[in-house]
Design an enzyme around this catalytic site. Structure first.
Site, mmCIF file in Angstrom:
data_model
loop_
_atom_site.group_PDB
_atom_site.id
_atom_site.type_symbol
_atom_site.label_atom_id
_atom_site.label_comp_id
_atom_site.label_asym_id
_atom_site.label_seq_id
_atom_site.Cartn_x
_atom_site.Cartn_y
_atom_site.Cartn_z
ATOM 1 N N HIS A 106 70.956 23.104 29.271
ATOM 2 C CA HIS A 106 70.246 21.608 29.498
ATOM 3 C C HIS A 106 68.772 21.994 28.686
ATOM 4 C CE1 HIS A 106 67.497 19.259 31.720
ATOM 5 N NE2 HIS A 106 68.336 18.611 32.417
ATOM 6 N N ASP B 122 70.334 30.050 34.702
ATOM 7 C CA ASP B 122 69.881 28.674 35.120
ATOM 8 C C ASP B 122 70.889 28.278 35.973
ATOM 9 O OD1 ASP B 122 69.600 26.170 35.447
ATOM 10 O OD2 ASP B 122 69.542 25.274 33.323
ATOM 11 N N GLN C 184 72.872 24.140 38.717
ATOM 12 C CA GLN C 184 74.269 23.379 39.071
ATOM 13 C C GLN C 184 74.930 24.553 39.891
ATOM 14 O OE1 GLN C 184 74.568 20.305 38.792
ATOM 15 N NE2 GLN C 184 72.884 19.881 37.223
ATOM 16 N N LYS D 204 68.658 19.544 44.226
ATOM 17 C CA LYS D 204 70.063 19.366 44.002
ATOM 18 C C LYS D 204 70.987 20.193 44.843
ATOM 19 C CE LYS D 204 70.449 19.149 38.646
ATOM 20 N NZ LYS D 204 68.947 18.401 38.365
ATOM 21 N N CYS E 3 70.611 15.205 29.110
ATOM 22 C CA CYS E 3 69.588 16.329 28.621
ATOM 23 C C CYS E 3 70.230 17.536 28.134
ATOM 24 C CB CYS E 3 68.604 16.707 29.739
ATOM 25 S SG CYS E 3 67.696 15.486 30.368
#
Lengths: 178, 417
Positions: B130, B206, B209, B232, B374
């Site tokens: 991202h 990261d 997700q 999220k 993104c």
């Protein structure tokens, strides 16, 4: 205006306003699609950062030194994007070709006003009303198919799609020094 | 839905009832929310926790001696312990609250990166990342002449591991996604971390997700830094998390300066506070932090493993039923089996631009996301300007995927010549 198979559906009625047949026609068969040799033409790129759409406007003016009196001898559109951005750019190219930069700027203002974009520094000339009613011409330029994009204003997210080509055109005028 | 995992399947009807927004019709349609990869929805428990905090416990934290302020401080610090336990952090002091995962990644780049990276030092990224895990490093490449290297992809959107050791040689950091926000690809983070550590590089994950959908244990992943956001995983917007090993946090300089992050301030200098407060300048998003802890409570009460299994079966259903219904007009990007992917499916359909597609789907109440998500380097790899993306969570079921298929079929008819 719309195909039979796309009518008579309540849940699609809003969409019919957005996707008028003339818009889909310009999307499927874009006018003035392609490139021009740079130089002598100028090339301007516009991006919609929201959706990744990209429009390239190639401009060939008769004499950039004439500023707003220069005539758009030729215009080509490149890039890729959604039906609204591509058809709006296609219609724009057909509308401004052969006209002066001044007329094209005038039409741009009026088009943006139709999209409910009122730019203070450009406004104050009553351009908002120029595309309303039966007005068939803005300045010296025939409106033509552009009126079909009126429905976009009901879908605020898509206004940026519709104006992408126009903003790129303005950038092209700046780049060519007119 | 049957489960081969031995876990009790989710009662999605009951779960849906926990999320007020999912019961609200949109323009006369039931809401079919398939955009949780962008932001999930919130259960009543989270809304009530934040409401209760503001109604009963709010004062500024870490400052005052009165009982109310102590309650607020306790609420924030117990939330910190909750978050630490959620990701298996050895100490709550290793949890830094930020405003979102993007800020967390910028914190790592600006604090750890600027203090440790010299011209020519190498940061390794992947084409799945991202922009939040790209741009801060591009900024360092510009300002500090840091070299960026990129792990490429196989044609089906998995990481190409063939030359990973070459790319990692001499690197200072590998920063990698826990799950692609476009393709759903789940990289083998633990294996990559092992290879990165062998090459002497640190590992930043990261986990935006992955954390909402799979059990996260920083030690099992081999992470040195891990970031995620609250919104999220059914929590509020405005709160993000950075976890880092305590010796890293201790050695890193403060990121933002201001109140709350100092021990002492003089006219000629300042002494920073201890970790983690050193990285939390200004009044923090206290209610959001409380809401994040409530979201974690909610998800763990449902069971993260059950959520993982539920989403996997939905992904299997989508990967089978969508091509069945829609045929060759549908192109699904990314891994073709659920072994290597989570519940995010990006697709192209019938030469209809994703923006137009999403517009027609919206008229059916179906929310999917069009665009570059993104992740423009990944879009360039895929050779597209944009995709349409559907993503699911614990409150989705097969009826949502069927609704997507119905809406896609109608879109094809709508745009047909």
């Amino acid at each position: 205006m719309v195909n039979d198979h796309r009518t008579g559906r309540d849940d699609m009625s809003g969409l019919e306003d957005l996707y008028r047949e003339i818009i889909l026609d310009h999307y499927r068969s874009p006018r003035n699609r392609g490139e021009l040799p740079v130089p002598p033409a100028t090339r301007a790129e516009g991006f919609n950062p929201l959706c990744g759409d990209e429009i390239v406007v190639y401009l060939q003016l008769d004499d950039p030194a004439k500023g707003d009196d220069a005539v758009i001898d030729d215009i080509r559109i490149g890039g890729q994007g959604c039906s609204i951005s591509q058809s709006s750019a296609s219609m724009m190219s057909a509308a401004v070709k052969g006209h002066t930069v001044a007329d094209a700027r005038h039409l741009t203002r009026a088009f943006k006003a139709m999209m409910s974009i009122h730019e203070g520094e450009l406004g104050g000339d009553g351009s908002e009303s120029e595309l309303d009613g039966d007005a068939a011409e803005v300045g010296e330029i025939a409106l033509g198919d552009l009126d079909a994009l009126k429905g976009v204003v009901k879908f605020p997210v898509r206004i940026k799609c519709a104006t992408l080509g126009w903003n790129t055109l303005l950038q092209g005028f700046d780049d060519s020094g007119s | 839905m049957s489960s081969s995992t031995g876990l009790e399947p989710l009662d999605v009807t009951r779960i849906k009832a926990d999320f007020p927004i999912l019961g609200r019709p949109v323009d006369g349609h039931d809401l079919v929310f398939l955009d949780s990869a962008a932001s999930s929805q919130r259960p009543t428990a989270v809304l009530e926790a934040m409401d209760r905090y503001y109604s009963e416990d709010h004062a500024n934290v870490h400052r005052a001696a009165y009982a109310l302020a102590e309650r607020a401080t306790n609420a924030m610090e117990s939330s910190r312990r909750r978050v630490a336990a959620f990701v298996g952090a050895p100490s709550a002091d290793e949890i830094v609250f930020t405003k979102n995962a993007t800020e967390s990644l910028n914190l790592v780049a600006r604090s750890w990166g600027v203090a440790n990276l010299r011209p020519g030092d190498v940061v390794v990224l992947t084409l799945l990342e991202h922009h939040a895990n790209i741009v801060p490093w591009l900024q360092l490449a510009e300002s500090h002449d840091v070299e960026l290297r990129w792990i490429g992809l196989t044609p089906d959107g998995r990481l190409d591991l063939d030359d990973v050791d070459d790319l990692l040689r001499g690197a200072s950091l590998l920063s990698v996604t826990g799950m692609s926000n476009v393709l759903g690809t789940v990289p083998p983070v633990a294996e990559l971390a092992e290879r990165a550590h062998a090459a002497g590089a640190l590992v930043c994950v990261d986990a935006c997700q992955s954390t909402p959908h799979t059990t996260t244990r920083v030690e099992d992943l081999g992470a040195d830094f891990l970031v995620f956001s609250g919104h999220k995983l059914c929590g509020p917007t405005g709160v993000g998390v950075l976890w880092a090993r305590s010796e890293l946090l201790e050695s890193m300089p403060p990121f933002l300066g201001g109140g709350g992050m100092i021990l002492d301030v003089r006219t000629d200098g300042f002494t920073p506070a201890a970790v983690p407060h050193k990285f939390e300048a200004g009044t923090p998003p206290i209610a959001e932090i409380v809401g994040l802890a409530a979201a974690i409570d909610y998800l763990e009460a449902v069971g993260i493993d059950r959520i993982t299994a539920h989403e996997r079966s939905l992904t299997e259903y989508a990967l089978e039923s969508l091509p069945d219904r829609l045929g060759d007009d549908l192109t699904i990007f990314g891994p073709t089996d659920t072994e290597h992917r989570g519940g995010i499916v990006s697709f192209a359909f019938a030469d209809i631009h994703p923006h137009d597609l999403s517009q027609v789907l919206d008229s059916h109440g179906v929310c999917v996301r069009p665009g570059h998500h993104c992740a423009k380097p990944l879009m360039r790899f895929l050779g597209v300007g944009a995709t349409a993306r559907a993503s699911w969570y614990l409150y989705n079921d097969t009826s949502d995927i069927d609704a997507l298929a119905d809406a896609l079929a109608d879109a094809r008819e709508f745009f047909a010549v």
